[in-house]
Design a protein around this motif. Sequence first.
Motif, PDB file in Angstrom:
ATOM      1  N   PHE A  17      43.068  40.353  30.741  1.00 24.09           N
ATOM      2  CA  PHE A  17      42.963  40.289  29.275  1.00 24.09           C
ATOM      3  C   PHE A  17      44.291  39.856  28.661  1.00 24.09           C
ATOM      4  CE2 PHE A  17      39.277  43.237  29.911  1.00 24.09           C
ATOM      5  CZ  PHE A  17      38.345  42.313  29.522  1.00 24.09           C
ATOM      6  N   MET A  20      44.402  36.189  29.039  1.00 22.87           N
ATOM      7  CA  MET A  20      43.426  35.493  28.192  1.00 22.87           C
ATOM      8  C   MET A  20      43.816  35.498  26.717  1.00 22.87           C
ATOM      9  SD  MET A  20      39.654  36.070  29.713  1.00 22.87           S
ATOM     10  CE  MET A  20      39.690  37.800  30.009  1.00 22.87           C
ATOM     11  N   ILE A  25      45.607  27.001  27.717  1.00 18.71           N
ATOM     12  CA  ILE A  25      44.356  27.001  28.462  1.00 18.71           C
ATOM     13  C   ILE A  25      44.554  27.462  29.904  1.00 18.71           C
ATOM     14  CG2 ILE A  25      42.586  25.498  29.424  1.00 18.71           C
ATOM     15  CD1 ILE A  25      42.069  25.842  26.616  1.00 18.71           C
ATOM     16  N   ILE A  28      44.756  31.105  30.198  1.00 14.99           N
ATOM     17  CA  ILE A  28      43.439  31.707  29.957  1.00 14.99           C
ATOM     18  C   ILE A  28      42.591  31.591  31.219  1.00 14.99           C
ATOM     19  CG2 ILE A  28      41.350  31.548  28.565  1.00 14.99           C
ATOM     20  CD1 ILE A  28      43.035  30.437  26.310  1.00 14.99           C
ATOM     21  N   LEU A  29      42.659  30.413  31.856  1.00 11.62           N
ATOM     22  CA  LEU A  29      41.844  30.228  33.056  1.00 11.62           C
ATOM     23  C   LEU A  29      42.304  31.131  34.187  1.00 11.62           C
ATOM     24  CD1 LEU A  29      41.071  26.438  33.174  1.00 11.62           C
ATOM     25  CD2 LEU A  29      39.644  28.338  32.508  1.00 11.62           C
ATOM     26  N   VAL A  32      40.780  34.300  33.530  1.00  9.61           N
ATOM     27  CA  VAL A  32      39.363  34.325  33.898  1.00  9.61           C
ATOM     28  C   VAL A  32      39.211  34.554  35.404  1.00  9.61           C
ATOM     29  CG1 VAL A  32      37.299  32.890  34.074  1.00  9.61           C
ATOM     30  CG2 VAL A  32      38.596  32.926  31.956  1.00  9.61           C
ATOM     31  N   MET A  35      40.041  38.104  36.212  1.00  3.54           N
ATOM     32  CA  MET A  35      38.980  38.970  35.722  1.00  3.54           C
ATOM     33  C   MET A  35      37.782  38.948  36.673  1.00  3.54           C
ATOM     34  SD  MET A  35      37.114  38.741  32.081  1.00  3.54           S
ATOM     35  CE  MET A  35      35.733  39.747  31.678  1.00  3.54           C
ATOM     36  N   GLY A  36      37.440  37.750  37.162  1.00  2.87           N
ATOM     37  CA  GLY A  36      36.325  37.657  38.111  1.00  2.87           C
ATOM     38  C   GLY A  36      36.580  38.514  39.333  1.00  2.87           C
ATOM     39  N   VAL A  39      36.281  42.208  38.519  1.00  3.22           N
ATOM     40  CA  VAL A  39      34.889  42.648  38.393  1.00  3.22           C
ATOM     41  C   VAL A  39      34.243  42.773  39.773  1.00  3.22           C
ATOM     42  CG1 VAL A  39      32.626  41.953  37.549  1.00  3.22           C
ATOM     43  CG2 VAL A  39      34.591  41.839  36.046  1.00  3.22           C
ATOM     44  N   PHE A  87      32.242  28.093  38.735  1.00  2.00           N
ATOM     45  CA  PHE A  87      32.573  28.015  37.314  1.00  2.00           C
ATOM     46  C   PHE A  87      34.064  27.750  37.129  1.00  2.00           C
ATOM     47  CE2 PHE A  87      29.286  29.125  34.264  1.00  2.00           C
ATOM     48  CZ  PHE A  87      28.233  29.259  35.126  1.00  2.00           C
ATOM     49  N   LEU A  91      35.770  24.681  35.196  1.00  2.00           N
ATOM     50  CA  LEU A  91      36.648  24.869  34.036  1.00  2.00           C
ATOM     51  C   LEU A  91      38.036  24.289  34.292  1.00  2.00           C
ATOM     52  CD1 LEU A  91      35.674  28.382  32.718  1.00  2.00           C
ATOM     53  CD2 LEU A  91      35.266  26.188  31.646  1.00  2.00           C
ATOM     54  N   THR A 107      45.489  25.892  22.560  1.00  2.00           N
ATOM     55  CA  THR A 107      44.206  25.993  21.856  1.00  2.00           C
ATOM     56  C   THR A 107      44.355  25.834  20.348  1.00  2.00           C
ATOM     57  OG1 THR A 107      44.523  28.365  22.073  1.00  2.00           O
ATOM     58  CG2 THR A 107      42.900  27.363  23.517  1.00  2.00           C
TER      59      THR A 107
ATOM     60  N   ILE B 165      25.748  26.900  33.430  1.00  2.00           N
ATOM     61  CA  ILE B 165      26.390  25.741  34.067  1.00  2.00           C
ATOM     62  C   ILE B 165      25.668  24.460  33.657  1.00  2.00           C
ATOM     63  CG2 ILE B 165      25.141  25.742  36.276  1.00  2.00           C
ATOM     64  CD1 ILE B 165      28.882  25.415  36.213  1.00  2.00           C
ATOM     65  N   LYS B 185      35.985  25.660  24.547  1.00  2.00           N
ATOM     66  CA  LYS B 185      35.812  26.937  23.856  1.00  2.00           C
ATOM     67  C   LYS B 185      34.492  27.606  24.239  1.00  2.00           C
ATOM     68  CE  LYS B 185      38.897  25.196  20.508  1.00  2.00           C
ATOM     69  NZ  LYS B 185      39.072  24.335  19.343  1.00  2.00           N
ATOM     70  N   ILE B 188      34.707  28.846  28.080  1.00  2.00           N
ATOM     71  CA  ILE B 188      35.524  30.021  28.388  1.00  2.00           C
ATOM     72  C   ILE B 188      34.906  31.275  27.786  1.00  2.00           C
ATOM     73  CG2 ILE B 188      37.750  31.109  27.964  1.00  2.00           C
ATOM     74  CD1 ILE B 188      38.998  28.341  28.331  1.00  2.00           C
ATOM     75  N   LEU B 191      31.766  32.276  29.647  1.00  2.00           N
ATOM     76  CA  LEU B 191      32.053  32.777  30.986  1.00  2.00           C
ATOM     77  C   LEU B 191      32.595  34.206  30.915  1.00  2.00           C
ATOM     78  CD1 LEU B 191      31.966  32.196  33.908  1.00  2.00           C
ATOM     79  CD2 LEU B 191      34.248  31.257  33.799  1.00  2.00           C
ATOM     80  N   THR B 195      30.849  37.455  32.592  1.00  4.30           N
ATOM     81  CA  THR B 195      31.605  38.299  33.525  1.00  4.30           C
ATOM     82  C   THR B 195      31.562  39.757  33.068  1.00  4.30           C
ATOM     83  OG1 THR B 195      33.022  36.393  33.839  1.00  4.30           O
ATOM     84  CG2 THR B 195      33.761  38.445  34.793  1.00  4.30           C
ATOM     85  N   ALA B 199      30.147  42.950  35.059  1.00  4.79           N
ATOM     86  CA  ALA B 199      30.862  44.215  35.234  1.00  4.79           C
ATOM     87  C   ALA B 199      29.959  45.381  34.847  1.00  4.79           C
ATOM     88  CB  ALA B 199      32.124  44.218  34.377  1.00  4.79           C
TER      89      ALA B 199
END
Lengths: 125, 532
Positions: A17, A20, A25, A28-29, A32, A35-36, A39, A87, A91, A107, B165, B185, B188, B191, B195, B199
């Motif tokens: 977080f 992000m 960008i 942020i990626l 992500v 985070m994946g 989880v 994904f 991205l 951004t 997707i 935008k 992200i 996604l 996610t 969770a």
Amino acid sequence: METALSVLVGLFLATAFYLMLSKKIIRILLGVAVMGNGVNLLIFTSGRLTRELPPIIATDAYVLPPGAANALPQALILTAIVISFSFFAFLLVLAFRAYQDLGTDDTDAMRFAEPVVDDGPPQGY
Amino acid sequence: MAAPDPNAPAVDIAAAMVTAPSTFADWLLILPVAVPLLTGAILVMVRHHTHLHRPLAGAGLAILLGLNLLLLQRVVTEGPVTMMMGGWLPPFGIAFTADVLGATFATTAAFAALVATATAGPSINTAERRYGFYPFLMLLMTGVTGAFLTGDIFNLYVWFEVLLISSFGLLVLGSEKRQIDGTVKYGILNLVATTLFLASVGLLYGTLGTLNMADIAAKARAAGPEAPLVTIAALLTFAFAMKAAAFPLNFWLPASYHTPTPTVSALFAGLLTKVGVYALLKVGVLLLGNQTGAFSSVLVVVAGSTMVIGALGALAGSDLRRILGWLVISGIGSMLIGVAVGTPTALTGSIFYAVQSMLVMTALYLAAGVIEARCGTGDLRRLGGLYAVSPLFAGVVLVLFFAVAGLPPFSGFWPKAILVEATLAADLPWLAAAVLVAGFLQTLAVGRVWLYAFWRGGPEGTPDGTLQLAGIGRIEDPADRIALVGPVVVLAGAVVLMGLVPTVVGGLAEDSARGLIDPAGFTARVLGATAP
């Protein structure tokens, strides 16, 4: 063991977080992606952690012996890894393409879809 | 582990598996997913033969609509239909379960997609076809239909990803700067939402030990509003609200929905946010209804502010399709009332609203596509005089505008009337006021668009009383004209019909609401004899 992993999940998600919240960008990626993984670890932890008792049902039984490893979360994680990896790949390419075409990875500067309009609302019926 | 004992008793398969063979009639449940998936695969194989794409995709969507109608008819007469993948006894294995809600949404989605795809002939160019517009479209429909018909919460996540997707592919198809910007935008944020959904599925599995929706519904009702489940319900609501574009998680929608070709915009507006709403209804009411009730006062505020903020955004906009994006958001607020209030009447209103909104929003985006094709812009400052050029089209758009604002006798009126009645009955006068204020603001917003684009004599700067129609072109090819304008007229016809004969959709919505409130029928059908 669950407690230790829960703390680790928390660290993963906090990192994600934090990343992000950035304007860039690429950060942020990265968030992500972290985070994946956080989880995935969460699903693994919530599906009971045991050692050295594989989930094999004996021939004369219908259910697993108590305390056997749970195979289902691993199947869930495998699915989630495949999906989140694809994904993430998409991205990353999209972000690179955005950097090439839009000339920025900030951004705040990406205002092509929502241009800043100075000349006010339409007037006169 | 010991080696298998040859003298061990034979394993009783029936203790763990469904031994009875599935009847052909049961295949009806899986075909609405299999058909678009197969069509999509075939389309990928013939991707270089772009002339084959349109007939193949059209046939696939027509078959999909037919199958969904058959399924809907069966679900209405027989109650929820269920099928276990791999023959495992529920709650193990992945269940596919269609109830009235899912079948209604799937049918409406297939209809909207079929009609919207008719515009793809002229509006999708060959390069975009080569990049795979039609395969993406069919895979999107696979994901949408799968999400509506699945009975397993992890499987719902998988269908979300399938449609996500495909929607990325559709959104970025033209590779324009603004499309790339919009996709970054959209991609992200969506996604992150899925996610978070994943969770909460993990946490739900850790708490209840099951992923089957019927089993979750039974166990969560028994558990009551207690700590871990309420947190999970809140997390799920957050994730789905993000996908449905509820305030304050709505900002990705007006940043992305206006960037792709109008056909893609129309599909997204008609289908994607509604999948989020469907998930909210299913998970928030059917599965975790007891738990969502614990924070219903928050949902009331979210629903009310989504409606009003969406309408204000529409009122402030100056780009046609971005205004429509805000109207989509405003409609999402009305659909959230069902989850927030949780009474059968409110759910009926919300489901009715969602069904009609799929058609109205698809039609409006297609109409915006026609306007952009003729005027070369969607900027309200540079539009004007369309009424003088084509009064009939102006009338059709006005019908759609009235429907989206909820004016009688069009389709938006009935669900809004039901929602006002339901919120007053639930002693939430402020929410009822929000419905009416949002309706008033929506009327102002669409009236403003209609005045600028259609009624005045020309673009900004045209003196009063004069006509300046030079900027408005014609769609030369008559076949293209039918392909672009026809779907708008067909959908407007459906909207008028739904407004004049509200009992059909209203009845389906009432059935769905009843099924959501009382999960006994649903769980009994899925779990059968193993139900507690």
